[in-house]
Motif scaffolding. Structure first.
Motif, PDB file in Angstrom:
ATOM      1  N   MET A   1       0.852  -1.198   0.000  1.00  0.00           N
ATOM      2  CA  MET A   1       0.000   0.000   0.000  1.00  0.00           C
ATOM      3  C   MET A   1       0.889   1.250   0.000  1.00  0.00           C
ATOM      4  N   ALA A   2       0.600   2.206  -0.897  1.00  0.00           N
ATOM      5  CA  ALA A   2       1.422   3.413  -1.006  1.00  0.00           C
ATOM      6  C   ALA A   2       1.278   4.271   0.238  1.00  0.00           C
ATOM      7  N   PRO A   3       2.383   4.886   0.688  1.00  0.00           N
ATOM      8  CA  PRO A   3       2.303   5.773   1.853  1.00  0.00           C
ATOM      9  C   PRO A   3       1.434   6.987   1.549  1.00  0.00           C
ATOM     10  N   ARG A   4       0.766   7.512   2.578  1.00  0.00           N
ATOM     11  CA  ARG A   4      -0.105   8.669   2.378  1.00  0.00           C
ATOM     12  C   ARG A   4       0.648   9.990   2.509  1.00  0.00           C
ATOM     13  N   THR A   5       1.917   9.926   2.888  1.00  0.00           N
ATOM     14  CA  THR A   5       2.706  11.147   3.031  1.00  0.00           C
ATOM     15  C   THR A   5       3.006  11.759   1.668  1.00  0.00           C
ATOM     16  N   THR A   6       2.951  13.078   1.603  1.00  0.00           N
ATOM     17  CA  THR A   6       3.360  13.827   0.423  1.00  0.00           C
ATOM     18  C   THR A   6       4.587  14.655   0.776  1.00  0.00           C
ATOM     19  N   THR A   7       5.651  14.535  -0.037  1.00  0.00           N
ATOM     20  CA  THR A   7       6.867  15.323   0.164  1.00  0.00           C
ATOM     21  C   THR A   7       7.129  16.155  -1.081  1.00  0.00           C
ATOM     22  N   ILE A   8       7.281  17.451  -0.888  1.00  0.00           N
ATOM     23  CA  ILE A   8       7.565  18.374  -1.990  1.00  0.00           C
ATOM     24  C   ILE A   8       8.914  19.015  -1.704  1.00  0.00           C
ATOM     25  N   THR A   9       9.907  18.694  -2.530  1.00  0.00           N
ATOM     26  CA  THR A   9      11.272  19.163  -2.330  1.00  0.00           C
ATOM     27  C   THR A   9      11.620  20.217  -3.381  1.00  0.00           C
ATOM     28  N   THR A  10      12.144  21.350  -2.920  1.00  0.00           N
ATOM     29  CA  THR A  10      12.595  22.395  -3.835  1.00  0.00           C
ATOM     30  C   THR A  10      14.013  22.053  -4.272  1.00  0.00           C
ATOM     31  N   LEU A  11      14.146  21.562  -5.501  1.00  0.00           N
ATOM     32  CA  LEU A  11      15.439  21.107  -6.001  1.00  0.00           C
ATOM     33  C   LEU A  11      16.351  22.263  -6.391  1.00  0.00           C
ATOM     34  N   ILE A  12      15.763  23.370  -6.812  1.00  0.00           N
ATOM     35  CA  ILE A  12      16.577  24.563  -7.081  1.00  0.00           C
ATOM     36  C   ILE A  12      15.689  25.791  -6.993  1.00  0.00           C
ATOM     37  N   GLU A  13      16.314  26.885  -6.600  1.00  0.00           N
ATOM     38  CA  GLU A  13      15.599  28.133  -6.369  1.00  0.00           C
ATOM     39  C   GLU A  13      16.621  29.266  -6.443  1.00  0.00           C
ATOM     40  N   ASN A  14      16.146  30.504  -6.427  1.00  0.00           N
ATOM     41  CA  ASN A  14      17.051  31.658  -6.452  1.00  0.00           C
ATOM     42  C   ASN A  14      17.942  31.736  -5.222  1.00  0.00           C
ATOM     43  N   ARG A  15      17.406  31.314  -4.092  1.00  0.00           N
ATOM     44  CA  ARG A  15      18.081  31.536  -2.816  1.00  0.00           C
ATOM     45  C   ARG A  15      18.566  30.222  -2.214  1.00  0.00           C
ATOM     46  N   PHE A  30      10.540  21.770  -8.528  1.00  0.00           N
ATOM     47  CA  PHE A  30       9.984  21.024  -7.406  1.00  0.00           C
ATOM     48  C   PHE A  30       9.907  19.544  -7.748  1.00  0.00           C
ATOM     49  N   LEU A  31      10.231  18.696  -6.793  1.00  0.00           N
ATOM     50  CA  LEU A  31      10.011  17.256  -6.913  1.00  0.00           C
ATOM     51  C   LEU A  31       8.879  16.877  -5.980  1.00  0.00           C
ATOM     52  N   GLU A  33       6.650  13.863  -4.417  1.00  0.00           N
ATOM     53  CA  GLU A  33       6.512  12.430  -4.149  1.00  0.00           C
ATOM     54  C   GLU A  33       5.194  12.251  -3.404  1.00  0.00           C
ATOM     55  N   HIS A  34       4.226  11.665  -4.098  1.00  0.00           N
ATOM     56  CA  HIS A  34       2.856  11.642  -3.588  1.00  0.00           C
ATOM     57  C   HIS A  34       2.254  10.251  -3.747  1.00  0.00           C
ATOM     58  N   ARG A  35       2.151   9.541  -2.636  1.00  0.00           N
ATOM     59  CA  ARG A  35       1.424   8.271  -2.575  1.00  0.00           C
ATOM     60  C   ARG A  35       1.837   7.305  -3.688  1.00  0.00           C
ATOM     61  N   GLY A  36       3.141   7.096  -3.804  1.00  0.00           N
ATOM     62  CA  GLY A  36       3.658   6.133  -4.765  1.00  0.00           C
ATOM     63  C   GLY A  36       3.935   6.685  -6.142  1.00  0.00           C
ATOM     64  N   HIS A  37       3.684   7.974  -6.361  1.00  0.00           N
ATOM     65  CA  HIS A  37       3.944   8.608  -7.658  1.00  0.00           C
ATOM     66  C   HIS A  37       4.971   9.727  -7.486  1.00  0.00           C
ATOM     67  N   THR A  38       5.755   9.972  -8.546  1.00  0.00           N
ATOM     68  CA  THR A  38       6.781  11.012  -8.514  1.00  0.00           C
ATOM     69  C   THR A  38       6.628  11.912  -9.723  1.00  0.00           C
ATOM     70  N   VAL A  39       6.522  13.211  -9.466  1.00  0.00           N
ATOM     71  CA  VAL A  39       6.290  14.213 -10.511  1.00  0.00           C
ATOM     72  C   VAL A  39       7.317  15.326 -10.352  1.00  0.00           C
ATOM     73  N   LEU A  40       7.854  15.802 -11.457  1.00  0.00           N
ATOM     74  CA  LEU A  40       8.758  16.953 -11.457  1.00  0.00           C
ATOM     75  C   LEU A  40       8.019  18.153 -12.024  1.00  0.00           C
ATOM     76  N   PHE A  41       8.032  19.253 -11.281  1.00  0.00           N
ATOM     77  CA  PHE A  41       7.373  20.483 -11.724  1.00  0.00           C
ATOM     78  C   PHE A  41       8.438  21.548 -11.958  1.00  0.00           C
ATOM     79  N   ASP A  42       8.693  21.861 -13.216  1.00  0.00           N
ATOM     80  CA  ASP A  42       9.714  22.808 -13.665  1.00  0.00           C
ATOM     81  C   ASP A  42      11.128  22.249 -13.470  1.00  0.00           C
TER      82      ASP A  42
END
Length: 300
Positions: A1-15, A30-31, A33-42
């Motif tokens: 069963m996929a974990p219910r935790t969601t982790t959003i990591t800022t992989l790069i930013e101005n600061r 942003f990376l 990681e949401h309930r067994g799925h992984t999405v990259l945003f920008d």
């Protein structure tokens, strides 16, 4: 069963954040990681987010989908680096998701001079890489269970106007959106960019919605109103760039008052928000606000 935790990591930013060994640049990635799925945003502007991910022990080979918020270089030019290091024998390439107007040619205007500020690659490059591209239209849709691409934002706040510095060439737009890239759309008089290509991500968590924004060119108030109307769920957090770097006087005051509403949730703002707005918003919102730097994670 996929974990219910969601982790959003800022992989790069101005600061920089607490980890000063990470690269920073004018851009954002942003990376999710949401309930067994992984999405990259920008993907930032250089590909340095790939090195940061390795330092942070985030496995990019698990990325199933790449979503790009809009067609500016500082959100898109890291994509080739991601594909260069991809082991195709170990995992299939992720699917790319962009708005159907993403490949319209974008410029910055300074008087009569125009500077191209779009991605360094086009639709034909994607085809040569074997990269599957979904062109998002309408109001968007669900990407994976609980993660939504949102676009077609309502424009109701009169002070959130388009900056005439940003222009776009929409020549033969329908053909360009369906077949090729920016190089084939140039040649007509550019018009002020209304950023119809902007998309955001909305993630459903047990604590409420988390909204990720790249630059919020359609206006952060317009975008948040749209999310509230379409989802009818409480907001837990808003992360990313708000483009309040351009806001001053009454426009900035209106945005500050809007964002002070506690129902907006946590504000993890960064990138194009601007130093003045960041300082004021931090003072306005106290513990609800944090300066989202490279390497930080929001765990829900």
């Amino acid at each position: 069963m996929a974990p219910r935790t969601t982790t959003i990591t800022t992989l790069i930013e101005n600061r920089p954040g607490a980890h000063r060994g990470l690269a920073t640049e004018h851009g954002i990635s942003f990376l999710i990681e949401h309930r067994g799925h992984t999405v990259l945003f920008d993907t930032g502007q250089s590909g340095a987010f790939v090195d940061n991910a390795a330092i942070l022990l985030r496995n990019l080979s698990k990325v199933e989908h790449v979503v790009l918020s809009h067609g500016h270089y500082d959100h898109t030019n890291g994509l080739p680096r991601l594909l260069e290091q991809w082991d195709r024998s170990a995992a299939p390439l992720p699917q790319l998701h962009v708005h159907r107007h993403f490949f319209d040619a974008k410029y910055a205007a300074a008087g009569p001079a125009l500077t191209y500020i779009g991605p360094s690659w086009d639709r034909q490059w994607c085809e040569r890489q074997g990269l599957s591209v979904e062109l998002v239209g309408g109001t968007g849709g669900e990407l994976v269970p609980g993660v939504h691409i949102v676009t077609g934002f309502d424009r109701t706040h009169q002070r959130e106007v388009n900056n005439p510095r940003f222009v776009v060439d929409r020549a033969d737009t329908d053909r360009a959106a369906d077949t090729v890239g920016a190089a084939d759309t140039a040649g007509t008089d550019p018009e002020v960019d209304d950023f119809r290509d902007e998309v955001s991500l909305v993630i459903e968590t047990d604590r409420g919605l988390v909204m990720l924004v790249g630059c919020s060119h359609p206006g952060i108030m317009n975008m948040l109103d749209t999310i509230r109307t379409r989802f009818r769920q409480p907001l837990y957090a808003v992360l990313g760039g708000t483009h309040l770097v351009e806001a001053h006087g009454e426009r900035l005051d209106e945005a500050r008052a809007y964002l002070q509403d506690p129902t907006t949730g946590i504000l993890g703002l960064s990138h194009c928000t601007g130093d003045e707005a960041m300082e004021l918003l931090e003072g306005d919102n106290g513990p609800r606000f944090y300066r989202n730097g490279t390497g930080s994670s929001l765990v829900v």
